[in-house]
Every structure is written in C-alpha cells, then in structure tokens.
Design an enzyme around this catalytic site. Structure first.
Site, mmCIF file in Angstrom:
data_model
loop_
_atom_site.group_PDB
_atom_site.id
_atom_site.type_symbol
_atom_site.label_atom_id
_atom_site.label_comp_id
_atom_site.label_asym_id
_atom_site.label_seq_id
_atom_site.Cartn_x
_atom_site.Cartn_y
_atom_site.Cartn_z
ATOM 1 N N THR A 160 3.551 2.567 5.952
ATOM 2 C CA THR A 160 2.156 2.148 5.815
ATOM 3 C C THR A 160 1.320 3.015 6.737
ATOM 4 O O THR A 160 1.713 3.272 7.888
ATOM 5 C CB THR A 160 1.926 0.674 6.189
ATOM 6 N N ASP A 172 -1.170 2.156 8.220
ATOM 7 C CA ASP A 172 -1.722 1.326 9.296
ATOM 8 C C ASP A 172 -0.908 1.415 10.600
ATOM 9 O O ASP A 172 -1.419 1.095 11.667
ATOM 10 C CB ASP A 172 -1.806 -0.141 8.860
ATOM 11 N N ARG A 199 -6.454 -1.767 8.424
ATOM 12 C CA ARG A 199 -6.477 -3.237 8.269
ATOM 13 C C ARG A 199 -6.844 -3.873 9.608
ATOM 14 O O ARG A 199 -7.898 -3.572 10.130
ATOM 15 C CB ARG A 199 -5.142 -3.748 7.743
ATOM 16 N N ASP A 229 1.317 -0.566 11.696
ATOM 17 C CA ASP A 229 1.162 -1.882 12.330
ATOM 18 C C ASP A 229 2.433 -2.726 12.261
ATOM 19 O O ASP A 229 2.367 -3.950 12.339
ATOM 20 C CB ASP A 229 -0.002 -2.639 11.660
ATOM 21 N N ASP A 262 5.409 -4.905 6.256
ATOM 22 C CA ASP A 262 6.153 -6.122 6.625
ATOM 23 C C ASP A 262 5.996 -7.248 5.601
ATOM 24 O O ASP A 262 6.888 -8.096 5.475
ATOM 25 C CB ASP A 262 5.837 -6.574 8.047
ATOM 26 N N ARG A 288 1.028 -5.422 -5.338
ATOM 27 C CA ARG A 288 1.041 -6.542 -4.384
ATOM 28 C C ARG A 288 1.206 -7.774 -5.264
ATOM 29 O O ARG A 288 0.250 -8.221 -5.892
ATOM 30 C CB ARG A 288 -0.264 -6.601 -3.596
ATOM 31 N N GLY A 296 0.830 -1.211 0.000
ATOM 32 C CA GLY A 296 0.000 0.000 0.000
ATOM 33 C C GLY A 296 0.861 1.256 0.000
ATOM 34 O O GLY A 296 1.796 1.355 0.789
HETATM 35 O O1 F6P Z 1 -2.361 -1.267 4.277
HETATM 36 C C1 F6P Z 1 -2.860 -0.033 3.886
HETATM 37 C C2 F6P Z 1 -4.328 -0.113 3.573
HETATM 38 O O2 F6P Z 1 -4.769 1.160 3.145
HETATM 39 C C3 F6P Z 1 -5.225 -0.645 4.697
HETATM 40 O O3 F6P Z 1 -5.492 0.324 5.676
HETATM 41 C C4 F6P Z 1 -6.421 -1.102 3.938
HETATM 42 O O4 F6P Z 1 -7.112 -2.115 4.642
HETATM 43 C C5 F6P Z 1 -5.825 -1.646 2.662
HETATM 44 O O5 F6P Z 1 -4.552 -1.041 2.516
HETATM 45 C C6 F6P Z 1 -6.622 -1.371 1.439
HETATM 46 O O6 F6P Z 1 -6.027 -2.044 0.399
HETATM 47 P P1 F6P Z 1 -6.327 -1.730 -1.131
HETATM 48 O O7 F6P Z 1 -5.704 -0.393 -1.438
HETATM 49 O O8 F6P Z 1 -5.674 -2.844 -1.869
HETATM 50 O O9 F6P Z 1 -7.806 -1.669 -1.288
#
Ligand code: F6P
Length: 325
Positions: free
Chosen positions: A131, A133, A177, A135, A108, A77, A16
């Site tokens: 990130t 998050d 997340r 986390d 991570d 990803r 992300g």
């Molecule tokens: O990890 C960052 C994040 O924005 C999370 O907070 C969220 O759950 C996820 O990525 C969303 O992923 P995507 O951009 O693939 O929809």
C-alpha cells in the site's frame, strides 16, 4: 488437489493497488512453481474469489508485467466477503481447483479478511504488505511506497519551478489515508517549508508568523505538503493567501501517486517478499504477514500486524516537527 503432491497455491491482490504488486505476482508464481506448487491467479481480488475468477498461472499471464504499475490481477474492496455465505462460495471455488494455500498482496484490511477465511475454512495464507500509505504495523516498508514517493518528489520539484517563477505559495496534498508517512517523507526530501500530518500537532498562527518573517527576509515562494488525513489543504491555501498575503494555489496529487512503473527498490522488495511468502507457506505457516524491519526480512503473526497502529520513525518525526509550527 493438483497433479503435484502439494496443493495449488493461488495469488491475489486486494485493496488499493500499488506499484510492486506485479513483480510480486510474477516472482511468487515462478518461485512457487520451483517449490513444487501448481500456481493459480485470482482476478478481481476478494470479489474474484467469490465469482470464481481463478485461473492457472500460465507463463503468458505473467509475461511482460514486471515493469507495469497497478496490478494485472486487478483489485476490489469487497463488501460481500464479510458475509459467510459468500465466503463459503469462495471456499468451494478454491476446493474445486485444488487450491489449498493463498498469497494475498495488499493492506491490513485484506489480511484481516483472509484471516477470517482461515478461521472459517482453514485455508492458510501469507500476506505481502502493499500500500502506498505505508501504514501497516510491524513493517518499515510496504510495496509501492518508493514509487509513490518518487512520483510525489517529481511533482513537487515541478511545482517548485512555477512557484518560484511567480512568487507563489503552493499547497500540495498527498495521499496516505490516516497516515502521514508519504507527506512527511516528501516534505523532508523536497525541502518543503510547511508539513501537516496527522501525527504532528500543528499551530497555524506560528506557521503564519514564521512565513511572514521569512517573506520579510526575502523568501520568494512557499511549498507546503499536507497529508490528506489532516483535511486542511483548502483551509491552509486560503490562510496563506488571505492571512499571509502570498498568492496561493492548491494541487491535490490524487491517484497519480498510485500509478507508475515500479522503481528498482519496489521490484527488489517485491521479490524478497514473494520468496518469503512462498517459503512461509511451505514451512507450514498459516496466517503470517511478511515484514521488513530494521533491515531484516521476517514475518509476524496477523495479530501483531492487523490490530496495531503503525508508528512513524521518531527521527524523521523530529525533523518534520518544525515544519508544523
Ligand atoms: O490506501 C491507498 C489509498 O490510495 C489512500 O491513500 C487513499 O486515501 C485511498 O486509497 C483512495 O481510495 P480510492 O482509490 O478507493 O479512492
């Protein structure tokens, strides 16, 4: 090998995107160059490594990027990277360019992928935590968090204006997340009445009784912040509307939280992490993750980061606990 006596050093972003990635890229390129490395940029994350999107980091490629959110290198990803035959391809691409060291800016999952790559082919890497998050175990801070928190703060302040004008309740769902950091800090810093995060057990009946009591005492509106990880936003909105009797609306902030120009804090943190990452590689570290803990910059071995669970700050947890009951 590059024309210099050090191997090429390539920088990539993965997972992300988050604000702060661009200043980290720019600073890593410039500082690596000062340290005698030939800097390269890998576009499109791990997929780009496989697809050979590896280019010399010319001045033009990193000019005018500092203030921009997201990542100019783009991200992905990658499922293919789990497959050794694609990792082999990635390795051949790097070898052909003379790249012998990597900096990965991401979460991570990205660090684990690069660690596997190191185990396969011995290409050292340094990880920069990035990130929204927040986390990642072992570090108090990940790039992008301050920018995301400020976007959330601005959104909640705006929502409060309309909530108070209409005597309504607003449930605001924030990202993170499985981690409640963004929600918890936003709820506390915005003065929310309710906060639900995965790390704090909540009691809806108690929340309901408390809000009813406060409404009876004159409370005119309610702001509730809910982490996406608890999957309770819609339910809580209906609960406030139907059981408490205050007209309720749901706002899911979504990806707006991931964008925006990096704050000063994110820019400075990006510089600190970028310099630390180049220095770590220069000292011969092979798979170190840059961290910021208790006001100190350092690095940790990948195992201390990637296989551990991030724990929220105890003091903030205690402050937020009454908002869940
Ligand atoms: O990890 C960052 C994040 O924005 C999370 O907070 C969220 O759950 C996820 O990525 C969303 O992923 P995507 O951009 O693939 O929809």
């Amino acid at each position: 090998m590059s024309t210099l006596n050090k191997p090429g050093l390539a920088i990539m972003t993965s997972g992300g995107d988050s604000a702060g990635m661009n200043p980290a890229i720019k600073c890593a390129v410039e500082y690596a160059s000062q340290r005698g490395y030939e800097p390269f940029l890998i576009y499109d994350g791990l997929n780009g490594l496989i697809e050979n999107k590896i280019f010399p980091a010319t001045r033009e490629r990193v000019s005018g990027i500092l203030h921009r959110g997201g990542t100019v290198l783009r991200s992905s990803r990658s499922k293919e990277f789990f497959d050794i035959s694609f990792r082999q391809k990635a390795f051949e691409n790097l070898k052909a360019r003379g790249v012998g060291k990597l900096i990965v800016i991401g979460g991570d999952g990205s660090f684990r992928a690069l660690n596997q790559f190191y185990a396969d082919f011995g290409v050292p890497f340094a990880g920069i935590p990035a990130t929204i998050d927040n986390d990642i175990a072992g570090t108090d801070y990940c790039l992008g968090v301050d920018t995301a928190l400020n976007i959330i703060r601005q959104s909640i302040d705006s929502i409060r204006d309309t909530a108070s004008s209409f005597r309504r309740a607003f449930v605001i769902e924030v990202m993170g997340r499985h981690c409640g950091y963004l929600a918890m800090v936003s709820a506390l810093s915005c003065g929310a009445e309710v906060c639900l995060v995965p790390e704090i057990p909540y009691d809806l009946d108690q929340i309901g009784a408390r809000l009813k009591h406060e409404i009876g005492q004159g409370r005119e509106y309610v702001v509730a912040v809910v982490a996406e990880g608890v999957k309770m936003s819609e339910y809580l909105t209906r609960f406030i509307n139907d059981s408490i009797g205050m007209e309720a609306r749901l706002t899911v902030l979504g990806h707006v939280q991931r964008g925006g120009s990096p704050t000063v804090h994110d820019r400075v943190m990006a510089y600190k992490f970028a310099v630390a990452a180049v220095d770590a590689l220069d000292r011969g570290e092979t798979n170190a993750i840059m961290v910021y803990r208790d006001g100190t910059y350092g690095h940790l071995p990948i195992d201390a980061v990637a296989n551990q669970k991030y724990k929220l700050d105890q003091t903030l947890l205690k402050l937020a606990a009454p908002l869940a009951c």
